[in-house]
Design a protein around this motif. Structure first.
Motif, PDB file in Angstrom:
ATOM      1  N   LEU A  40       0.881  -1.166   0.000  1.00 47.07           N
ATOM      2  CA  LEU A  40       0.000   0.000   0.000  1.00 47.07           C
ATOM      3  C   LEU A  40       0.915   1.211   0.000  1.00 47.07           C
ATOM      4  O   LEU A  40       1.689   1.417   0.940  1.00 47.07           O
ATOM      5  CB  LEU A  40      -0.901   0.008   1.238  1.00 47.07           C
ATOM      6  N   ASN A  41       0.860   2.017  -1.062  1.00 46.97           N
ATOM      7  CA  ASN A  41       1.799   3.128  -1.179  1.00 46.97           C
ATOM      8  C   ASN A  41       1.458   4.263  -0.216  1.00 46.97           C
ATOM      9  O   ASN A  41       0.322   4.352   0.274  1.00 46.97           O
ATOM     10  CB  ASN A  41       1.847   3.625  -2.623  1.00 46.97           C
ATOM     11  N   PRO A  42       2.426   5.137   0.087  1.00 48.93           N
ATOM     12  CA  PRO A  42       2.217   6.167   1.111  1.00 48.93           C
ATOM     13  C   PRO A  42       1.043   7.099   0.830  1.00 48.93           C
ATOM     14  O   PRO A  42       0.292   7.446   1.747  1.00 48.93           O
ATOM     15  CB  PRO A  42       3.534   6.938   1.117  1.00 48.93           C
ATOM     16  N   LYS A  43       0.870   7.495  -0.426  1.00 49.08           N
ATOM     17  CA  LYS A  43      -0.199   8.451  -0.737  1.00 49.08           C
ATOM     18  C   LYS A  43      -1.560   7.861  -0.415  1.00 49.08           C
ATOM     19  O   LYS A  43      -2.416   8.515   0.181  1.00 49.08           O
ATOM     20  CB  LYS A  43      -0.115   8.868  -2.206  1.00 49.08           C
ATOM     21  N   GLU A  44      -1.772   6.601  -0.790  1.00 48.99           N
ATOM     22  CA  GLU A  44      -3.075   5.984  -0.580  1.00 48.99           C
ATOM     23  C   GLU A  44      -3.252   5.431   0.823  1.00 48.99           C
ATOM     24  O   GLU A  44      -4.353   5.029   1.192  1.00 48.99           O
ATOM     25  CB  GLU A  44      -3.296   4.901  -1.634  1.00 48.99           C
ATOM     26  N   ALA A  45      -2.181   5.423   1.605  1.00 51.11           N
ATOM     27  CA  ALA A  45      -2.304   5.017   3.008  1.00 51.11           C
ATOM     28  C   ALA A  45      -3.200   5.971   3.789  1.00 51.11           C
ATOM     29  O   ALA A  45      -3.700   5.618   4.868  1.00 51.11           O
ATOM     30  CB  ALA A  45      -0.929   4.948   3.658  1.00 51.11           C
ATOM     31  N   ASN A  46      -3.424   7.164   3.244  1.00 48.31           N
ATOM     32  CA  ASN A  46      -4.271   8.154   3.918  1.00 48.31           C
ATOM     33  C   ASN A  46      -5.758   8.008   3.567  1.00 48.31           C
ATOM     34  O   ASN A  46      -6.587   8.737   4.106  1.00 48.31           O
ATOM     35  CB  ASN A  46      -3.808   9.566   3.541  1.00 48.31           C
ATOM     36  N   ASP A  47      -6.081   7.092   2.662  1.00 49.85           N
ATOM     37  CA  ASP A  47      -7.460   6.934   2.211  1.00 49.85           C
ATOM     38  C   ASP A  47      -8.076   5.729   2.919  1.00 49.85           C
ATOM     39  O   ASP A  47      -7.670   4.587   2.674  1.00 49.85           O
ATOM     40  CB  ASP A  47      -7.470   6.729   0.696  1.00 49.85           C
ATOM     41  N   PRO A  48      -9.072   5.931   3.784  1.00 46.53           N
ATOM     42  CA  PRO A  48      -9.670   4.802   4.516  1.00 46.53           C
ATOM     43  C   PRO A  48     -10.231   3.719   3.605  1.00 46.53           C
ATOM     44  O   PRO A  48     -10.334   2.555   4.009  1.00 46.53           O
ATOM     45  CB  PRO A  48     -10.781   5.462   5.339  1.00 46.53           C
ATOM     46  N   ARG A  49     -10.593   4.072   2.369  1.00 46.06           N
ATOM     47  CA  ARG A  49     -11.125   3.064   1.445  1.00 46.06           C
ATOM     48  C   ARG A  49     -10.044   2.071   1.015  1.00 46.06           C
ATOM     49  O   ARG A  49     -10.358   0.946   0.612  1.00 46.06           O
ATOM     50  CB  ARG A  49     -11.702   3.751   0.202  1.00 46.06           C
ATOM     51  N   CYS A  50      -8.794   2.496   1.083  1.00 49.32           N
ATOM     52  CA  CYS A  50      -7.689   1.666   0.592  1.00 49.32           C
ATOM     53  C   CYS A  50      -6.991   0.875   1.689  1.00 49.32           C
ATOM     54  O   CYS A  50      -6.392  -0.181   1.419  1.00 49.32           O
ATOM     55  CB  CYS A  50      -6.653   2.552  -0.109  1.00 49.32           C
ATOM     56  N   VAL A  51      -7.050   1.369   2.921  1.00 45.80           N
ATOM     57  CA  VAL A  51      -6.281   0.771   4.010  1.00 45.80           C
ATOM     58  C   VAL A  51      -6.565  -0.722   4.215  1.00 45.80           C
ATOM     59  O   VAL A  51      -5.643  -1.482   4.548  1.00 45.80           O
ATOM     60  CB  VAL A  51      -6.508   1.570   5.317  1.00 45.80           C
TER      61      VAL A  51
END
Length: 291
Positions: free
Chosen positions: A74-85
């Motif tokens: 999981l890349n750093p940018k998308e780590a901030n998106d609850p949908r992706c975590v």
């Protein structure tokens, strides 16, 4: 000159790029998982993306004589998106695959608590699976980001010599080197490093544990930057052994830590009626290892 590009996003490149890279001496690449340019909306989109890194892209690269490997994360940018975590829970099924040579890209984009969590979890996954980790240092506040990264690495079960700190520059190289981690430098047309700066750093710090990559992606980038650095090194007085160490032996040593590196391109068979690539699921190699 033999070249291993240790960080290039070939999913965003054309077959012309593969041809030009092979002609320039590129024989192996690592493609890290990264942000696709727009938000993913669910973990399911990661599953399809990871499958392409393990099946389609190695097949496409092999048609042009290049061995393709990937890193999964999981890349750093998308780590901030609850949908992706939630994809963090899916990673173990991919980290056992034969084509996966590291966990990555992990690290920081905006240095948020969510990124702290994702980095710590994924460093542990790397340790659990006997893999090294490719760590993305942030493009903003680079020195602060490096120090925060190193704090998390030191708290993890993953030894520093199994960590590659990428996107380094003049402000971060000394502390990165002193940490015992491997040193990654992205050479890019307008941002990050350029050939002359890269050669100056090699003159100052030497080639030990240094990896140079193009980080080529959808933006204005150049998949031949590794070759251009090699040529610049020779012009500056480095010998062929130094160039081979930076552009081949160092990435082989780092990504070989997990024992999965295969440096010969696989066989792809014939195309159909002159098409440049085979189509359909029958064209894809089996995704070896794991489920």
């Amino acid at each position: 000159m033999r070249i291993f590009d240790p960080h290039i996003h070939m999913s965003s490149r054309t077959t012309d790029d593969y041809e030009a890279m092979y002609a320039a001496g590129v024989r192996a690449v690592v493609e890290p998982s990264f942000w696709l340019g727009q938000p993913r909306t669910s973990p399911e989109s990661f599953r399809d993306y990871f499958a392409s890194l393990l099946g389609w892209e190695p097949f496409r690269a092999a048609q042009y004589g290049i061995a393709h490997h990937c890193t999964i994360a999981l890349n750093p940018k998308e780590a901030n998106d609850p949908r992706c975590v939630p994809v963090l829970d899916e990673l173990p099924r991919y980290l056992v695959k034969d084509g996966v040579v590291a966990v990555g890209e992990v690290g920081y984009d905006s240095m948020t608590p969510a990124e702290d969590h994702a980095l710590a979890v994924q460093l542990q996954l790397a340790a659990d699976h006997g893999l090294p980790a490719l760590v993305h240092t942030p493009h903003r506040d680079k020195l602060a980001g490096l120090r925060r990264t190193l704090d998390v690495v030191r708290e993890s079960a993953l030894p520093a010599e199994h960590v590659l700190l990428d996107h380094l520059n003049e402000t971060t190289v000394r502390e990165a080197r002193d940490s015992g981690c491997w040193l990654g430098f992205s050479v890019y047309p307008d941002t990050k490093m350029d050939e002359a700066r890269m050669v100056a750093l090699l003159q100052a710090y030497g080639p030990e544990k240094v990896l140079v990559n193009s980080a080529a992606d959808w933006g204005r980038s150049d998949p031949l930057k590794t070759r251009r650095v090699g040529d610049a090194m020779l012009a500056a007085g480095f010998d062929e052994d130094d160039v081979d160490r930076v552009l081949w032996r160092n990435p082989v040593a780092f990504y070989g830590i997990g024992g999965r590196l295969v440096l010969e391109a696989g066989r792809t068979g014939a195309t159909h009626e002159g098409n440049s690539v085979l189509r359909g699921v029958e064209a894809l190699p089996a995704q070896a290892g794991g489920e």
